[in-house]
Scaffold this motif. Structure first.
Motif, mmCIF file in Angstrom:
data_model
loop_
_atom_site.group_PDB
_atom_site.id
_atom_site.type_symbol
_atom_site.label_atom_id
_atom_site.label_comp_id
_atom_site.label_asym_id
_atom_site.label_seq_id
_atom_site.Cartn_x
_atom_site.Cartn_y
_atom_site.Cartn_z
ATOM 1 N N HIS A 13 40.893 30.288 40.291
ATOM 2 C CA HIS A 13 40.188 31.297 41.090
ATOM 3 C C HIS A 13 38.776 31.525 40.558
ATOM 4 C CE1 HIS A 13 40.475 34.407 37.990
ATOM 5 N NE2 HIS A 13 41.728 33.997 37.802
ATOM 6 N N ALA A 14 37.903 32.036 41.425
ATOM 7 C CA ALA A 14 36.538 32.376 41.035
ATOM 8 C C ALA A 14 36.560 33.608 40.115
ATOM 9 C CB ALA A 14 35.697 32.629 42.281
ATOM 10 N N LYS A 15 35.418 33.894 39.525
ATOM 11 C CA LYS A 15 35.281 34.978 38.546
ATOM 12 C C LYS A 15 35.681 36.325 39.152
ATOM 13 C CE LYS A 15 33.602 36.048 34.416
ATOM 14 N NZ LYS A 15 34.299 35.583 33.237
ATOM 15 N N VAL B 297 45.611 26.936 44.359
ATOM 16 C CA VAL B 297 44.624 27.911 43.877
ATOM 17 C C VAL B 297 45.389 28.874 42.984
ATOM 18 C CG1 VAL B 297 42.858 29.600 44.470
ATOM 19 C CG2 VAL B 297 43.326 27.697 46.041
ATOM 20 N N GLY B 298 45.087 28.828 41.684
ATOM 21 C CA GLY B 298 45.864 29.621 40.747
ATOM 22 C C GLY B 298 45.055 30.184 39.602
ATOM 23 N N HIS B 299 45.739 30.377 38.489
ATOM 24 C CA HIS B 299 45.218 31.134 37.355
ATOM 25 C C HIS B 299 45.270 30.315 36.069
ATOM 26 C CE1 HIS B 299 45.776 34.785 39.840
ATOM 27 N NE2 HIS B 299 46.823 34.105 40.294
ATOM 28 N N ALA C 10 45.264 24.918 34.127
ATOM 29 C CA ALA C 10 44.756 23.979 33.113
ATOM 30 C C ALA C 10 45.903 23.152 32.537
ATOM 31 C CB ALA C 10 44.033 24.736 31.997
ATOM 32 N N LEU C 11 46.988 23.814 32.202
ATOM 33 C CA LEU C 11 48.134 23.109 31.619
ATOM 34 C C LEU C 11 48.782 22.162 32.624
ATOM 35 C CD1 LEU C 11 49.643 26.080 29.601
ATOM 36 C CD2 LEU C 11 48.371 24.116 28.697
ATOM 37 N N PRO D 22 37.104 26.541 33.341
ATOM 38 C CA PRO D 22 36.334 27.695 33.813
ATOM 39 C C PRO D 22 36.766 28.184 35.190
ATOM 40 C CG PRO D 22 34.890 25.902 33.103
ATOM 41 C CD PRO D 22 36.271 25.355 33.157
ATOM 42 N N THR D 23 36.367 29.397 35.526
ATOM 43 C CA THR D 23 36.616 29.922 36.858
ATOM 44 C C THR D 23 35.961 29.004 37.886
ATOM 45 O OG1 THR D 23 34.694 31.386 36.634
ATOM 46 C CG2 THR D 23 36.865 32.328 36.139
ATOM 47 N N SER D 24 36.596 28.863 39.021
ATOM 48 C CA SER D 24 36.183 28.026 40.154
ATOM 49 C C SER D 24 36.296 26.528 39.905
ATOM 50 C CB SER D 24 34.750 28.342 40.612
ATOM 51 O OG SER D 24 34.627 29.683 40.988
ATOM 52 N N ALA D 25 36.710 26.114 38.709
ATOM 53 C CA ALA D 25 36.800 24.685 38.408
ATOM 54 C C ALA D 25 37.821 24.013 39.317
ATOM 55 C CB ALA D 25 37.176 24.465 36.946
#
Length: 177
Positions: free
Chosen positions: A19-21, A116-118, A123-124, A146-149
């Protein structure tokens, strides 16, 4: 390559986006935290990146949290499109295995799916699926997601058979608005 070509070759694309910032000091519960000003700018930039990937998104699996829903809405303003969007409590505060289980339930007619997650789940998930991949983005993902990646993974076979080390990371982008 369009989705018909991907499906005929039994190729699938999984896009994983954080998700975005988001705003922190709003008084809202964590699940109800909205995007902050930077997030509201970055989400459409992410949508532009998604629209330029050259492959239509068939299905979005989005966390039910407000900030992820707002991220997808912003991505749509930036040009991203999907045939179907669903929201899942299971993606909020989840482990990568829980997200993978949702992905494995996709019908093989879905050529391209977006999660679209957290952090840290996204990342994992990418690290696990792309284990052994030698894309330069792996180092960045391992250090920080990072956010939005946005990570783009490809694999051959059925969604149900996707497993650790079963996908190739083909792109990693950090959109900024």
């Amino acid at each position: 390559m369009d989705n018909r070509d991907a499906r005929s070759n039994n190729q699938h694309t999984l896009i994983v986006m954080r998700h975005a910032k988001s705003a922190w000091h709003t008084g809202a519960t964590d699940h109800a935290r909205p995007l902050n000003d930077r997030g509201l700018r970055d989400a459409p930039a992410a949508g532009k990146v998604l629209s330029e990937l050259g492959q239509p998104i068939d299905r979005v699996l989005c966390s039910s949290a407000l900030r992820t829903r707002q991220t997808w809405e912003g991505a749509e303003r930036g040009g991203a499109r999907a045939s179907e969007v669903t929201h899942h409590d299971e993606i909020y505060e989840s482990h990568p295995g829980e997200i993978l289980q949702l992905v494995q339930q996709l019908d093989d007619s879905v050529g391209c799916a977006l999660v679209v997650g957290h952090y840290p789940g996204v990342a994992l998930l990418v690290q696990g699926l792309a284990e052994g991949s030698n894309h330069r983005g792996i180092a960045q993902i391992t250090e920080k997601y990072p956010t939005s990646a946005i990570s783009v993974l490809r694999f051959a076979g059925s969604w149900a058979d996707l497993e650790v080390g079963g996908a190739e990371l083909v792109d990693f982008v950090i959109p900024r608005g």
